[in-house]
Design a protein around this motif. Structure first.
Motif, short mmCIF file in Angstrom:
data_model
loop_
_atom_site.label_atom_id
_atom_site.label_comp_id
_atom_site.label_asym_id
_atom_site.label_seq_id
_atom_site.Cartn_x
_atom_site.Cartn_y
_atom_site.Cartn_z
N TRP A 181 27.89 26.76 -83.42
CA TRP A 181 26.75 27.45 -82.79
C TRP A 181 25.41 27.00 -83.38
O TRP A 181 24.40 27.02 -82.69
N PHE A 196 45.86 30.39 -77.95
CA PHE A 196 45.68 31.21 -76.74
C PHE A 196 45.44 30.35 -75.50
O PHE A 196 44.57 29.50 -75.50
N PRO A 246 31.14 36.90 -81.26
CA PRO A 246 31.89 35.67 -81.50
C PRO A 246 32.98 35.82 -82.56
O PRO A 246 34.01 35.17 -82.49
N GLU A 247 32.76 36.72 -83.51
CA GLU A 247 33.78 36.88 -84.57
C GLU A 247 35.11 37.37 -84.01
O GLU A 247 36.14 37.22 -84.65
N ARG A 248 35.07 37.99 -82.85
CA ARG A 248 36.31 38.51 -82.28
C ARG A 248 36.78 37.68 -81.08
O ARG A 248 37.73 38.05 -80.41
N ALA A 249 36.11 36.56 -80.81
CA ALA A 249 36.50 35.74 -79.65
C ALA A 249 37.91 35.19 -79.85
O ALA A 249 38.32 34.86 -80.96
N LEU A 250 38.66 35.09 -78.75
CA LEU A 250 40.02 34.56 -78.84
C LEU A 250 40.05 33.04 -78.78
O LEU A 250 41.08 32.43 -78.90
N GLY A 309 35.28 30.77 -80.90
CA GLY A 309 34.21 31.61 -81.39
C GLY A 309 33.15 30.85 -82.17
O GLY A 309 31.95 31.08 -81.97
N PRO A 310 33.54 29.93 -83.04
CA PRO A 310 32.53 29.29 -83.90
C PRO A 310 31.43 28.56 -83.16
O PRO A 310 30.39 28.27 -83.71
#
Lengths: 337, 337, 337, 337
Positions: A277, A139, A303-307, A310-311
């Motif tokens: 994190w 992305f 964060p689980e849905r971050a593009l 996220g980690p």
């Protein structure tokens, strides 16, 4: 600058070296040791930048004595620089938190994050609209649409906005929307971009390159400052080493070194440096304790849905806890939050 | 791609992970070990690029199995790529020498150098018109004037021309004059520049970043190739390590690794990597012996008077001797010069 | 452990690989992807330690999933280890300070330092009797005479004593005088020394090697623990990187990573890592804030006259100030001093 | 050595520094620049080894000019050292190949390998009897039994024997059986071992530590030489960097640098540095082309069954091919094989 001549250098070769130095308008001072002869250069070594003295006959090596940067040096500017963004002062007593998602994904995500980080005490909202990514298949950011969402979030919250610019031709566009222009680690020696950011007149957040020495980093700041823009904030974000358990190795001692060598403010990015994190809160506390002027942290409501990245993003509740800890540590090291 | 779940992961969390993978159009394969549970992902992992699975409940870590690049990979393109510049083929049997000064200084210097390197067997003339320099106080190149001198040298000698481009907006200008666009080490992850160079349709010489892994380097090539431009030549030029006796550490094993992982040609820059003319000849011979497809070498008719990087430039007579050695070694490793 | 087979691996070669795994008493689980075939190994991969499966026909590569160490791993020992030295507990709530001169020089110097550090709250006295030095021409320590002075200082102050041992044959001698045996960075993979220290039954302070990964460091601890000695304290002391402004780069994120991977206590050495007294206080505060269990700091009553590493030693008054700061920060991160 | 004083240093502090230098029996030479004052030290800086001048008032920093080692330096010993093992000369015109298995496993394996490597032109047989291994769970070598097998192989073939010694107390035992004592990378700064090897009087093969600078490596050689043993062979075997595709990064430019700085012979280990048999042949050819005095290569008659480091061992036929290539390249670079 010291020119070390071989023990067996002829008198003629020593005189030739002295002549080059003197022709450049500098003084010389010769010192004869037991194993070497030393030609000390008196004056600004930049005048010799384009003379390859190393190649002259009898020369063993060149040893620089002074740092090559001037504008960024504390020697020539002992007082700390304070960068002002509205009422926020970076480099002064305040410990400034910049927080937000790695990438701007949509209005809802950004506005929600902005409210959260503001409530916890952040003064600046971060969020990438142009994302430099290792692979072309990842992305790449929303571009100008992302900038507009950032500006709208500023309207709603009063937070200042910092966002990355990746190309000289985008500088004026990004400068329209952002309060601070971020130069990313991969672009630390993208000199055209540094010069363009310098000319923009906007404060510049200059991340350290992954393989950049502190000296190169200050030289990069010098590029921005040489355009007349002294509002530079340095950002330590980890260097590349052999260790693989963290994405990079956060070099916190660089914060202390920078404070000694330069008058510029320096903040820390615990999210990109560690890449996880779990290590963000301990490294954030450590950065404050080490003398940093602030932090730039990734926070994401989900964060689980971050593009993107996220980690390494903190959840809102972890971020709130961290800010509480920072608020308590700050006065012990002469800061307020 | 392998998703490692903790031993104590619940059945529900395993199913959730599987669902995310399957929803992305990929297959799953579960394997239960004594200490971990492993979810194998079947299919192209790029479909999961923006799903932070590491954050899902019960997930211990993600282990990539396949390389992230495709176009640059030998797995998907077993035959070596040959980049043609006029009659010269890079990546084939010929061992191609590119040589010239670090920076174009003036016509006289460039034309003299061009004649010398042509006589020794070089096929490509190098010379910087736009020079990225660590300090803003160093010589920055002649700009377009330098490009014109390069083009004139090509007219006179028939040598092809390679020169660096440092900004996306300069790509079309440089492409007018040059046969090969060079992307420097500091810009290896300047993705806007990579894309612009890709779109130019010109062959691209992509130097390895000082702190770049081989995988990141191939991903950078992927950016160029993803624009439809497959004429990419990789150039190993040393990586940054703790060793200070050489400017960088030339990673010659990278040449052998690249030949295994990729179909792209790879050449070596012994001048910038070592930073000292003394090590250029041995490292050039070593590069040929290690399987490189060519060299890019700094040669200057009068290094003591060079405006840039004189200390690493070979004098004409040293360069001629080196070419003689290379000519003898080449057939032993299946090459000709 | 995962064995990745090439897409074109024959059925026969897959079966051969499976046989080797099964003959070692392990299970296999085959998973066929679009680009690769994966053989998952179920059970303890150490049983395959001496089988070079990478070399078998059709095998692309081996991907380890679990860490190679067991005794040092938190997975197999979730509770933190607390090392007890008299009344002092390392790895528990207490933040333990070890301090003293780099080298024991004479009684007066050591006794004076011991009194100072005790007064400031240190619980352990450090001081080298055997000094590993880069050059044979530097001061090498007082040897057994130094050990006796250390033991006498313990008698006078009640402080425990930590000192380095550099050779397996010296272990029993050093163990007679010291409460904690220090293994230095240069000896982290001196396996004979690790085993001898393990057999001594004394607590071992294991410094991280300058070029050691966290995984190798835990494997080194495994050598000590494999002799039945679980009293191991890890000590982060900086890793070697390209940065030259500090002697080494203190990797504080390693503290957080170790806390996640292992149950062993971990302390930080801010003196050797930075090599400069200026950075010792900020890095000490940062270590506490990052979650370390203690510090080992160089303090010298008169650094200008120190025989070894004076530039990185704190003066007594600076050390006292630092301890005050640490005392205030400790409770915020759940510690006491 | 240069002592750089701050611009604002008082006359008194300058005089104090000069006094310390003069009291150590050295000369001083003061040079006053525009931004700094420089005190040049005339004479052997080792006399100041234990004076922390950096700490004196007004001192900005210390800049060493000469290398700290003397016995290993080419400045003080311009002629190359040739190490003689029977009829074999290392460091002269001959390019010497040392080859054999990583570990001695049994008589059959070693004798078979010895015959193979001898036939191909090797002059020295390598094989580990004491194996330093990262994990305590890996094969640790046959110990003295392995030494006896090595000695028997020498009887049968006439090859000289090189094998590693890992502990000072084993030196005399290993010296009974071996012609050359190998000090491994992990022990390069195990100073007790270096001194014991120095006292043995046997030639010493000193591998470079994974994180060791060339200067530290020459200092380690100085430890051996300082015991009166000048028969030291240096061995480049890769340094630790961020690159993960090869086990270590082979620093071939170190060969050229060593040849410039020192008179000692230097060989290359392409097996441990790359960790993969695929890269051994190209790196071996490159080492010869770069000016190395020899190679130490792992060869195993059946790498798939090797108990240690099989993946980096060459099969006999690949080794034979490589020796053919080397034999052809050697005369081009002034060598014979």
């Amino acid at each position: 600058m010291i020119i070390v001549m071989r023990k067996d250098a002829t008198e003629e070769s020593i005189q030739k070296v002295c002549k080059v130095v003197e022709d450049a308008g500098l003084g010389v001072h010769i010192s004869r040791g037991t194993d070497v002869i030393i030609v000390g250069v008196i004056g600004d070594r930049r005048k010799l930048a384009d003379k390859p003295i190393e190649l002259m006959e009898g020369v063993e090596k060149i040893v620089p004595i002074m740092e090559p940067y001037k504008l960024a040096s504390r020697t020539f500017h002992p007082e700390p620089t304070i960068v002002k963004i509205g009422d926020t002062e970076i480099g002064g007593e305040e410990f400034v938190i910049m927080a937000g998602p790695c990438a701007v994904e949509n209005k809802e995500q950004l506005f929600e994050t902005a409210e959260i980080v503001k409530k916890c005490g952040a003064k600046v909202l971060r969020g990438g609209a142009f994302k430099p990514r290792t692979s072309p298949y990842s992305f790449q950011g929303l571009g100008e649409e992302g900038l507009k969402i950032l500006a709208e979030a500023r309207e709603r919250t009063g937070l200042a906005v910092v966002t990355e610019v990746v190309s000289p031709e985008d500088v004026s566009k990004v400068a329209q929307y952002a309060d601070i222009l971020q130069i990313g680690a991969r672009n630390m020696q993208n000199f055209e971009l540094l010069k363009a950011a310098g000319r923009s007149g906007k404060p510049v957040l200059l991340k350290r390159g992954m393989a950049s020495t502190i000296e190169e980093w200050l030289n990069a700041a010098e590029y921005v400052m040489n355009e007349g823009n002294f509002q530079v904030i340095l950002c330590e974000r980890g260097i590349r080493t052999f260790e693989q358990k963290t994405r990079n190795t956060l070099d916190l001692s660089a914060v202390a070194v920078i404070k000694h060598l330069s008058h510029l403010p320096v903040i820390v990015d615990p999210s990109h440096s560690t890449g996880n994190w779990r290590w963000v809160a301990p490294m954030s506390r450590a950065a404050l304790a080490a003398g940093a002027d602030g932090l730039i942290i990734e926070v994401h409501p989900d964060p689980e849905r971050a593009l993107s990245d996220g980690p390494q993003s903190l959840k809102p509740e972890k971020f709130a806890e961290l800010c509480e800890d920072l608020r308590k540590i700050a006065p012990i090291v002469g800061r307020r939050l």
